[in-house]
Design a protein around this motif. Structure first.
Motif, PDB file in Angstrom:
ATOM      1  N   THR A  28      37.601  37.391  41.920  1.00  0.00           N
ATOM      2  CA  THR A  28      36.217  37.410  41.477  1.00  0.00           C
ATOM      3  C   THR A  28      36.024  36.405  40.502  1.00  0.00           C
ATOM      4  N   LYS A  77      36.335  36.836  37.285  1.00  0.00           N
ATOM      5  CA  LYS A  77      35.801  37.596  36.136  1.00  0.00           C
ATOM      6  C   LYS A  77      36.872  37.381  35.029  1.00  0.00           C
ATOM      7  N   SER A 120      32.889  47.562  36.786  1.00  0.00           N
ATOM      8  CA  SER A 120      32.411  46.258  36.214  1.00  0.00           C
ATOM      9  C   SER A 120      34.050  45.588  35.527  1.00  0.00           C
ATOM     10  N   SER A 121      34.979  46.329  36.150  1.00  0.00           N
ATOM     11  CA  SER A 121      36.425  45.696  35.765  1.00  0.00           C
ATOM     12  C   SER A 121      36.761  44.494  36.375  1.00  0.00           C
ATOM     13  N   CYS A 122      36.424  44.483  37.513  1.00  0.00           N
ATOM     14  CA  CYS A 122      36.893  43.424  38.141  1.00  0.00           C
ATOM     15  C   CYS A 122      35.606  42.413  38.697  1.00  0.00           C
ATOM     16  N   HIS A 123      34.351  42.962  38.756  1.00  0.00           N
ATOM     17  CA  HIS A 123      33.319  42.417  39.187  1.00  0.00           C
ATOM     18  C   HIS A 123      32.265  42.955  38.477  1.00  0.00           C
ATOM     19  N   ILE A 124      30.866  42.456  38.566  1.00  0.00           N
ATOM     20  CA  ILE A 124      29.794  43.253  37.964  1.00  0.00           C
ATOM     21  C   ILE A 124      29.759  44.648  38.658  1.00  0.00           C
ATOM     22  N   GLU A 184      33.899  51.437  35.054  1.00  0.00           N
ATOM     23  CA  GLU A 184      34.869  51.258  36.105  1.00  0.00           C
ATOM     24  C   GLU A 184      34.532  50.097  37.059  1.00  0.00           C
ATOM     25  N   GLU A 196      23.775  41.923  35.716  1.00  0.00           N
ATOM     26  CA  GLU A 196      24.422  43.047  35.074  1.00  0.00           C
ATOM     27  C   GLU A 196      23.597  44.350  34.708  1.00  0.00           C
ATOM     28  N   HIS A 222      40.356  37.061  36.952  1.00  0.00           N
ATOM     29  CA  HIS A 222      40.561  37.557  37.980  1.00  0.00           C
ATOM     30  C   HIS A 222      40.767  36.631  39.286  1.00  0.00           C
TER      31      HIS A 222
END
Lengths: 139, 179
Positions: free
Chosen positions: A84, A86, B65-69, B63, B166, A81
């Motif tokens: 972020t 990730k 945690s798709s881009c961040h925790i 949803e 997490e 990402h």
């Protein structure tokens, strides 16, 4: 009669049960077909092009971002990402069977990512070109 | 008889109303620091006593945690989550929109498990803007060099140091600052 109803009801339940299983979700080609159905309504539509999809995927937009910013120049490889950091699973269906398997997920992410990268939604032509490109990638 | 009955039911309603409007911070009993100030610890900007319930909502988990925790709901007050979830199409510069149904389910989970110690009339959008976060991550706790480490990247990157972030576990024993 009752027996018959019972049996067909059971059959229906089994079918419905299968339809709800994500494991038996649509294949990427079926998703491509439905994008094509939408694209056909555009005047002058002449089919999808994997080459055009690749250029689009790698082209930097006004904000300096491209699809490849997060998915990398090799969609069979894991990405990251842009903001972020990730980890992102590979995008090419050959490398990741979960990609382009769920129409709702495909729609959700095309909307989000196109808005982020291009500040607009992607046309069915663009979506179909990109998916055609991704389908040419062998893992 | 009927009068006393009336009185009693009136009292019951009043008590119910009180219990509904009573700030949950009064349930705070795990520390005394800051007692006596009008809003309590951190000027009333305190994370929940338990930041993440044992049972989490599956959609929230997937949803968010798709881009961040998926940030624990108890890190912010309910009003913050309502604001965050009301603006997902422009979520810190990114389109993170959900279907109306998904949004409702996740909002409910966040609001129901939001900080129960927040008494300030504030509702920040960023966890790192809260008083408790700033105090817990000031220069005494976290040396400046740690923030500059590319492995840390941003205060939003909890798991860079909180190895069990997490799971909603931010305990001291699970902190490992990268070198």
């Amino acid at each position: 009669m009752l027996q018959k109803l019972h049996t067909s009801g059971l059959a229906l339940m089994i079918v419905a049960g299968f339809a709800a299983q994500p494991a038996l979700a649509e294949a990427p080609n079926q998703i491509l077909d439905s994008i094509q159905t939408a694209a056909k309504n555009t005047p002058g539509f002449k089919g999808f092009s994997a080459a055009r999809g690749e250029s689009f995927f790698k082209a930097k937009q006004a904000n300096g971002l491209s699809c490849a910013s997060c998915h990398t120049d090799n969609p069979a490889a894991p990405g990251k990402h842009e903001k972020t950091g990730k980890a992102i699973e590979p995008l090419a269906p050959s490398a990741n069977a979960q990609r382009f398997a769920d129409p709702a997920k495909v729609e959700k992410w095309f909307k989000r990512n196109c808005n982020d990268v291009l500040a607009r939604v992607c046309t069915p032509q663009e979506q179909g070109d990109v998916l055609s490109y991704l389908l040419t990638i062998k893992n | 008889m009927s009068l006393s009955h009336k009185k009693l039911s009136g009292l019951a309603i009043a008590m119910l109303a009180m219990s509904l409007s009573m700030p949950a911070a009064q349930a705070d009993d795990d520390d005394n620091e800051g007692r006596g100030s009008r809003h309590g610890k951190y000027g009333g900007e305190d994370r929940g006593r338990q930041v993440q319930p044992a049972q989490v909502n599956a959609k929230w988990q997937k949803e968010c945690s798709s881009c961040h925790i998926a940030y624990a709901p108890g890190l912010l007050p309910a009003e913050s989550w309502r604001k965050v979830m009301g603006g997902l199409n422009k979520h810190f510069g990114t389109d993170a929109s959900l279907t109306a149904q998904e949004n409702q389910e996740i909002t409910d989970f966040l609001v129901n498990n939001a900080s129960n110690r927040w008494t300030a009339p504030t509702a920040p959008l960023q966890i790192s803007e809260t008083a408790w976060f700033k105090r817990k991550h000031d220069s005494h706790e976290v040396p400046a060099a740690v923030w500059k480490n590319p492995l840390v990247k941003s205060p939003a990157n909890c798991q860079a140091c909180h190895t069990q972030a997490e799971r909603g576990d931010f305990s001291e024993r699970n902190i490992k600052m990268p070198r």
